[in-house]
Design an enzyme around this catalytic site. Structure first.
Site, short mmCIF file in Angstrom:
data_model
loop_
_atom_site.label_atom_id
_atom_site.label_comp_id
_atom_site.label_asym_id
_atom_site.label_seq_id
_atom_site.Cartn_x
_atom_site.Cartn_y
_atom_site.Cartn_z
N LYS A 66 43.13 -59.80 3.33
CA LYS A 66 41.97 -58.97 3.69
C LYS A 66 42.01 -57.51 3.66
O LYS A 66 43.27 -56.88 3.61
CB LYS A 66 41.48 -59.43 5.35
CG LYS A 66 40.14 -59.08 5.62
CD LYS A 66 39.19 -60.23 5.34
CE LYS A 66 37.92 -60.01 5.68
NZ LYS A 66 37.17 -61.48 5.61
N1 GLU Z 1 34.42 -62.07 3.52
C1 GLU Z 1 34.39 -63.70 3.19
C2 GLU Z 1 35.06 -64.36 4.49
O1 GLU Z 1 35.37 -63.72 5.32
C3 GLU Z 1 34.43 -64.13 2.18
C4 GLU Z 1 35.82 -63.77 1.24
C5 GLU Z 1 35.99 -64.35 -0.13
O2 GLU Z 1 35.24 -64.69 -0.81
O3 GLU Z 1 37.19 -64.00 -0.69
O4 GLU Z 1 35.23 -65.49 4.35
#
Ligand code: GLU
Length: 419
Positions: free
Chosen positions: A109
């Protein structure tokens, strides 16, 4: 921001949830040590020339929690409340989430502590590009693949993809997912989180012998996930009686006109003041009697002090980490059926995976194909989590974490330790 959030550390929550599932799995200490903590944490300083000519520095992060099952994968968040601990928590949850839906990724993240609502497009672009260049050594289509999260979107991904590609000297679409369709994005990616939430709610209704037609729904948070889940529930005949965003909460006991609400939000940026609705307060929204409550905002929104007021049959976590462990115990004692975040909102990263596969193959799929594959993945994961929940008589959150953590533990066992 208009919230009922409690100060709480999301990373403490992530660790507590890990321990509960690891205990239930009977995971030995060595394996826990190997998979519990982030593999890599990067903090960067991002200077940006603002429109008024001054330079502002933003603190930003990229965390790779795990690469045991494949490249790190996870979104980038632009928000004033971003902290390193929050990003570590969100990266940790991505690892278990990708494993729950059984896609070949680890978890990561990123986040920039900023207030995008008060920045111009030019400022956002310069910040995104400088942030990309600062995390460049970590990211790549086989290493770590960013995607949208709170207050980032397909345009943000286009800037990241362009900056990365310019630096490498050729175009590399697979470095990010959630791109615009014209740049190698996937059909269905924009709606994927909301659609996956909807698929898991369908499965929960089937399990509980409830019908979606006429079901009363409350949605907290009206961004990408919340608004699309609301739309699909509305289309299925449910009555969305209340919705909130960071500006306010609107209520109509007969059901809100969701398509018009989405239209107004797109035009004006808020739900507040929607015709044929009455304003209510955030704590009143959470306490509404309903069949399905969808927390789709930020972490720690349902906590020890307000969980007792929840009167929903199902809580479907479209957001990451919206319910604290203390609130979990309260909801559990009230007989609320929880669809935990790492299962409920995994549709986004699942279609991200489809996008990455299409980019790698240079071959693109049709929308219906994507919806069908997504539904299959979500419903299989739901069944697998539900089986653990029933067989072991454990809460759905622990069951989901056991499935995800168990798969990561297995990967680590097979790989062994280097050197
Ligand atoms: N931000 C989204 C999540 O928390 C998607 C992450 C992604 O597609 O890599 O799952």
């Amino acid at each position: 921001m208009l919230t009922t959030t409690m100060p709480g550390n999301a990373y403490d929550v992530a660790l507590e949830n890990f321990d509960a599932a690891a205990d239930a799995l009977g995971l030995e200490k060595d394996t826990r040590e190997m998979i519990k903590y982030p593999e890599r944490v990067l903090t960067v300083s991002v200077p940006v020339r603002m429109d008024d000519g001054h330079i502002r520095r933003f603190e930003a992060y990229r965390v790779q929690h795990s690469t045991a099952r494949g490249p790190a994968k996870g979104g980038i968040r632009f928000h004033p409340q971003v902290t390193l601990d929050e990003v570590k928590a969100l990266a940790t949850w991505m690892t278990w989430k990708c494993a729950v839906v059984n896609i070949p990724y680890g978890g990561g993240k990123g986040g920039v502590t900023c207030d995008p609502k008060h920045m111009s497009q030019g400022e956002l672009e310069r910040m995104t590009r400088r942030y990309t260049s600062a995390i460049l050594p970590l990211i790549g289509p086989q290493q770590d693949i960013p995607a949208p999260d709170v207050y980032t979107n397909s345009q943000t991904m286009a800037w990241i993809m362009d900056t990365y590609s310019m630096t490498k000297g050729y175009t590399i679409p697979g470095v990010v997912t959630g791109k615009p369709i014209g740049l190698g994005g996937s059909l269905g990616r924009n709606e994927a989180t909301g659609r996956g939430v909807f698929n898991t709610i369908e499965s929960a209704c089937e399990h509980l012998h409830m019908t979606l037609k006429g079901a009363k729904v409350v949605v907290q948070g009206f961004g990408n996930a919340g608004s699309i889940a609301a739309q699909l529930l509305h289309d299925a005949g449910a009555r969305v009686i209340a919705v909130s965003d960071s500006t306010g909460c609107v209520y109509n006991r007969d059901g809100l006109n969701v398509p018009e609400l989405i239209h107004m939000k797109a035009l004006c940026g808020h739900v507040d003041g929607f015709p044929e609705s009455e304003p209510i307060l955030p704590h009143e929204l959470l306490a509404l009697e309903c069949d399905i409550l969808v927390p789709a905002a930020l972490e720690n929104m349902i906590h020890a002090d307000n969980a007792g007021a929840v009167r929903a049959r199902i809580v479907a976590e479209a957001a990451n980490g919206p319910v604290t462990p203390a609130a979990d115990r309260i909801l559990e004692s009230k007989g609320v059926f929880l669809i935990p975040d790492i299962l409920c909102n995994a549709g986004g990263v699942t279609v991200s995976y489809f996008e990455w596969v299409q980019d790698e193959q240079h071959l693109f799929w049709e929308a219906q194909d994507i919806y069908n594959r997504l539904e299959r993945v979500m419903k299989t994961a739901f069944r697998e989590v539900l089986k653990i929940h029933i067989d072991r008589n454990l809460p759905m959150r622990i069951a989901a974490n056991m499935l995800g953590i168990g798969r990561v533990a297995e990967a680590v066992h097979i790989r062994g330790i280097y050197p």
